[in-house]
Design an enzyme around this catalytic site. Sequence first.
Site, PDB file in Angstrom:
ATOM      1  N   LYS A  53      -1.785   2.880  -4.416  1.00 21.95           N
ATOM      2  CA  LYS A  53      -0.456   2.761  -3.801  1.00 21.95           C
ATOM      3  C   LYS A  53      -0.586   2.435  -2.307  1.00 21.95           C
ATOM      4  CE  LYS A  53      -0.464   7.783  -3.256  1.00 21.95           C
ATOM      5  NZ  LYS A  53       0.013   9.062  -3.790  1.00 21.95           N
ATOM      6  N   ARG A  55       8.205  18.364  -6.442  1.00 20.69           N
ATOM      7  CA  ARG A  55       8.445  17.038  -5.897  1.00 20.69           C
ATOM      8  C   ARG A  55       9.003  16.220  -7.063  1.00 20.69           C
ATOM      9  NH1 ARG A  55       3.687  13.835  -2.704  1.00 20.69           N
ATOM     10  NH2 ARG A  55       3.119  13.443  -4.858  1.00 20.69           N
ATOM     11  N   TYR A  70       1.651   5.298  31.370  1.00 25.39           N
ATOM     12  CA  TYR A  70       3.015   5.844  31.337  1.00 25.39           C
ATOM     13  C   TYR A  70       3.022   7.358  31.558  1.00 25.39           C
ATOM     14  CZ  TYR A  70       5.153   1.622  29.311  1.00 25.39           C
ATOM     15  OH  TYR A  70       5.628   0.360  29.085  1.00 25.39           O
ATOM     16  N   MET A  79       2.229   0.907  23.450  1.00 21.56           N
ATOM     17  CA  MET A  79       2.466   0.138  22.228  1.00 21.56           C
ATOM     18  C   MET A  79       1.327  -0.842  21.934  1.00 21.56           C
ATOM     19  SD  MET A  79       5.545  -2.500  21.383  1.00 21.56           S
ATOM     20  CE  MET A  79       6.857  -1.318  21.575  1.00 21.56           C
TER      21      MET A  79
HETATM   22  C1  LIG Z   1      -1.168   9.790  -4.049  1.00 19.88           C
HETATM   23  C2  LIG Z   1      -1.356  10.445  -5.348  1.00 19.88           C
HETATM   24  C3  LIG Z   1      -2.642  10.548  -5.904  1.00 19.88           C
HETATM   25  C4  LIG Z   1      -3.898  10.230  -5.103  1.00 19.88           C
HETATM   26  O1  LIG Z   1      -4.105  11.299  -4.198  1.00 19.88           O
HETATM   27  P1  LIG Z   1      -5.325  11.396  -3.185  1.00 19.88           P
HETATM   28  O2  LIG Z   1      -5.141  12.708  -2.518  1.00 19.88           O
HETATM   29  O3  LIG Z   1      -5.169  10.258  -2.227  1.00 19.88           O
HETATM   30  O4  LIG Z   1      -6.583  11.303  -3.953  1.00 19.88           O
HETATM   31  C5  LIG Z   1      -2.764  11.030  -7.194  1.00 19.88           C
HETATM   32  N1  LIG Z   1      -1.661  11.425  -7.892  1.00 19.88           N
HETATM   33  C6  LIG Z   1      -0.409  11.373  -7.382  1.00 19.88           C
HETATM   34  C7  LIG Z   1       0.747  11.831  -8.190  1.00 19.88           C
HETATM   35  C8  LIG Z   1      -0.216  10.891  -6.093  1.00 19.88           C
HETATM   36  O5  LIG Z   1       1.019  10.853  -5.577  1.00 19.88           O
END
Ligand SMILES: *Cc1c(COP(=O)(O)O)cnc(C)c1O
Length: 400
Positions: free
Chosen positions: A54, A152, A274, A328
């Site tokens: 992802k 979640r 800054y 930036m």
């Molecule tokens: C992002 C995610 C993973 C991978 O998690 P890592 O901690 O990056 O290994 C696996 N399962 C779910 C449901 C996730 O949201």
Amino acid sequence: MTVPVSSPEPQGADQAPEDLCGGRLTIDRDAIAANWAYLGGRLTAGTECAATIKADAYGTGAAGTAKRLAEAGCKTFFVALPAEGVEVRKVLPDAVIYILGGLFPGCAETYASANLRPMIGSAPELAEWSAFCKAHGQALETGLHVDTGMNRLGFRPDEFSSLLRDRDLTGPITASLLITHLACGSDPDHPANRRQLEIFRGATDPFKHIPRSMANSAGVFLGPEYHFDLARPGISLYGGKAIDTQPNPMRPVAMIEARVMQVRTVPSGETVGYGCTETAKERPRRVAMVAAGYADGLHRRASSSDERPGGFAWASGHRLPLIGRISMDMLALDITNTPEGLIERGSFVEMLGPNVAASDLAAYAETIDYEYLTGLGRRYHRRYQALPDADPAAHAAVLA
Ligand SMILES: *Cc1c(COP(=O)(O)O)cnc(C)c1O
């Protein structure tokens, strides 16, 4: 003929020439594949090692990373969004792809035509997908997400058990994977891990014929009880640190080298940047101005001040502390302790890589390496090649 202005993986003519960019981002796909093989080796025999790709494969480029992992033997991939699944499907016609975000409303047709499996975790999603499958005349493969305490996504355990008993609801789909997600896996001693494990077992033991998955990267390290049939690591593939309290065995896969625009001397008593937050105390400082800043993912929270040290960079055996605030488009490094001429206009300094761990930088910015990697920004000149080995002096410098 139209030339694409941008592609998922800007390379060569698709991106600005390196000379015109503030820095270069090197991504080592062979190291990602090596990390995947290493994690596979830590899993219980018979457990499949999948890959979570992802967020553009944590900033490494989802399409190219997915292809490299498939070449290494990876068969199952997890993305968060249906749009990400559609992109990965273009390069991997045969891979199994799960959408962790579940079924997005009105998108079932897209999932079916791109052969994407939703990770379903609520009754409305299941109803929409079941109705689609019925109309489609095909019991499509589907993941089911059980919430074991994270609150979640996912069915609550009692809800899950009653749903699977109710053939009317589940009949038109084929449950191909049952998952849950660890809330505190990065802390092996956290009592939530075992609690979640027990709840997951309790909810899914009656369905042992359906493959199960609990382990993200941290879960791989927590041990065999957490492995089940499939692991779905993300951060460890990309060199990140899955377990807070243990040394990180993974290879780094990304390096940022940023360009020095000028070197200047800041007289004793004057401030840098800054807010005038950091003073050249007691003696003049030699300062290198570097062409990368918070717009390039170098978090402003890692700035240095008179009150609190900030992050650092690395060049030719030297650890270079930040001085003053990160802007930036630029930041300042204190190079007073490096030999004259070592770092000059046109030099490159390592802001992330074999000698500057994402987890170390992240700590200065009060965040985690996940956020660093996924937020690296789009202004770097990208290239895909092997990273150099770490400088043995770097480890000693971090400990000092
Ligand atoms: C992002 C995610 C993973 C991978 O998690 P890592 O901690 O990056 O290994 C696996 N399962 C779910 C449901 C996730 O949201």
